[in-house]
Design an enzyme around this catalytic site. Sequence first.
Site, PDB file in Angstrom:
ATOM      1  N   GLN A  97      -6.026 -10.586  -5.235  1.00 31.99           N
ATOM      2  CA  GLN A  97      -5.782 -10.889  -3.829  1.00 31.99           C
ATOM      3  C   GLN A  97      -7.120 -10.921  -3.092  1.00 31.99           C
ATOM      4  O   GLN A  97      -7.833  -9.917  -3.008  1.00 31.99           O
ATOM      5  CB  GLN A  97      -4.867  -9.856  -3.171  1.00 31.99           C
ATOM      6  CG  GLN A  97      -4.455 -10.305  -1.770  1.00 31.99           C
ATOM      7  CD  GLN A  97      -3.700  -9.248  -0.997  1.00 31.99           C
ATOM      8  OE1 GLN A  97      -4.235  -8.183  -0.724  1.00 31.99           O
ATOM      9  NE2 GLN A  97      -2.471  -9.551  -0.623  1.00 31.99           N
ATOM     10  N   TYR A 184      -4.819  -9.570   9.241  1.00 32.02           N
ATOM     11  CA  TYR A 184      -6.226  -9.736   8.888  1.00 32.02           C
ATOM     12  C   TYR A 184      -6.726 -11.129   9.318  1.00 32.02           C
ATOM     13  O   TYR A 184      -6.124 -11.781  10.144  1.00 32.02           O
ATOM     14  CB  TYR A 184      -6.425  -9.448   7.401  1.00 32.02           C
ATOM     15  CG  TYR A 184      -6.069  -8.011   7.049  1.00 32.02           C
ATOM     16  CD1 TYR A 184      -6.761  -6.953   7.636  1.00 32.02           C
ATOM     17  CD2 TYR A 184      -5.030  -7.712   6.181  1.00 32.02           C
ATOM     18  CE1 TYR A 184      -6.434  -5.635   7.350  1.00 32.02           C
ATOM     19  CE2 TYR A 184      -4.693  -6.396   5.887  1.00 32.02           C
ATOM     20  CZ  TYR A 184      -5.398  -5.358   6.480  1.00 32.02           C
ATOM     21  OH  TYR A 184      -5.068  -4.054   6.209  1.00 32.02           O
ATOM     22  N   ARG A 232      -0.463 -15.142   0.475  1.00 32.46           N
ATOM     23  CA  ARG A 232       0.486 -14.188   1.044  1.00 32.46           C
ATOM     24  C   ARG A 232       0.531 -14.347   2.557  1.00 32.46           C
ATOM     25  O   ARG A 232      -0.518 -14.447   3.209  1.00 32.46           O
ATOM     26  CB  ARG A 232       0.102 -12.755   0.694  1.00 32.46           C
ATOM     27  CG  ARG A 232       1.265 -11.780   0.947  1.00 32.46           C
ATOM     28  CD  ARG A 232       0.930 -10.373   0.536  1.00 32.46           C
ATOM     29  NE  ARG A 232       2.141  -9.693   0.058  1.00 32.46           N
ATOM     30  CZ  ARG A 232       2.383  -8.397   0.235  1.00 32.46           C
ATOM     31  NH1 ARG A 232       1.521  -7.637   0.883  1.00 32.46           N
ATOM     32  NH2 ARG A 232       3.488  -7.853  -0.240  1.00 32.46           N
ATOM     33  N   GLY A 327       6.503  -2.983  -3.994  1.00 31.34           N
ATOM     34  CA  GLY A 327       5.249  -2.311  -3.710  1.00 31.34           C
ATOM     35  C   GLY A 327       5.302  -0.839  -4.036  1.00 31.34           C
ATOM     36  O   GLY A 327       5.050  -0.426  -5.174  1.00 31.34           O
TER      37      GLY A 327
END
Length: 372
Positions: A97, A184, A232, A327
């Site tokens: 990622q 982000y 994502r 997760g």
Amino acid sequence: MSKLFEPYNLAGIPLSNRIVMAPMTRSRAPDDIADERVALYYAQRATAGLIVSEGTPISREGQGYLFNPGIYSPEQIEGWRLTTNSVHALGGKIVAQLWHVGRMSHPSIQADGRAPVSASSKQPANSKAFGYTESGEPGMVDPPAPRQLGTEEVARVVEDFAQAAQNAIDAGFDGVEIHGANGYLHEQFLNPLINDRDDQYSAATLENRIRFTLEVIDAIVARIGAERTGIRLSPYGNVFDMPSYPQTDETYTALAEAIGKRKLAFVHLMNQAGFSRTEPSQAGFNALLKTIKSKLPETSLILAGGLDRESAESLIDEGLIDLAGFGVPFISNPDLVERLRNGYPLAKADPTTFYGGTGKGYIDYPPYNAAG
């Protein structure tokens, strides 16, 4: 047999099942380099059909948390190679990622104490980065107002993503996932209530809002191929001072349509509903999920966030998703696939050991003992 446990072809990458280990920051990498402990952590979970690594910063500028393994230096590339070799030796698949936190950083982490950079000039409220406190100790710190990237600088950041993608392939990863979620850098461009630019990357038009993300996608595809590229996204997410906005559906529908035309390997949606720190619209997310799926005829769709075996199987059977991401259950259940397959009880994770520290709460969770 349940489709959840059947093999799956992810754009030419053969997966042993449709269960995805979602990316999770663990902050266990000394000197920001993946080491033997990181390799063991991922190897223990290699029975997942696909592992998405924790966010790996594409540059020093892109880092917002201490002790996260980056992907921009030769030492970091070599460090990750031990992890990818370990996962592959056990028959697993793993993608990196690629992460740039944007404004969610702190001068104590940045080179020469510089301010974090962002699409925006707005300081994130009620948010924390993991840097060095005034006493010089690692701790949670308040991100300052960022420096807005100049128009001419954006191309440099795009290139940083492309180079990081190449570095990931060189480190042995099977592909990459662009971190376009969770407040982000990418979301700082996409969200019109955060993006306060006045250039071609401004929030004034839909085309401008998604321009940066598409430029990053195109640069990575040119470097490593669409079949090894995913992204994502977290529509309706509100983490790190990301306010809800009326154009959410049109923004992510347009982005999904553009991704579908580019035939990326996958889109990985994060459903933040149910997180205590967020208030997304669950009904809105569910409707958007269907729309996004319709725009991805040749791109697989992963969904993560609050799934269990029953809901994952139902969504796959309905054709709404192709793979199911898990997760936190993977933190305390390294053998999660077998536990789900056999109906074994799941061990609970200790939240106090999620970030940083020793091997405790990281590599010491045992597999289920069916005989015990």
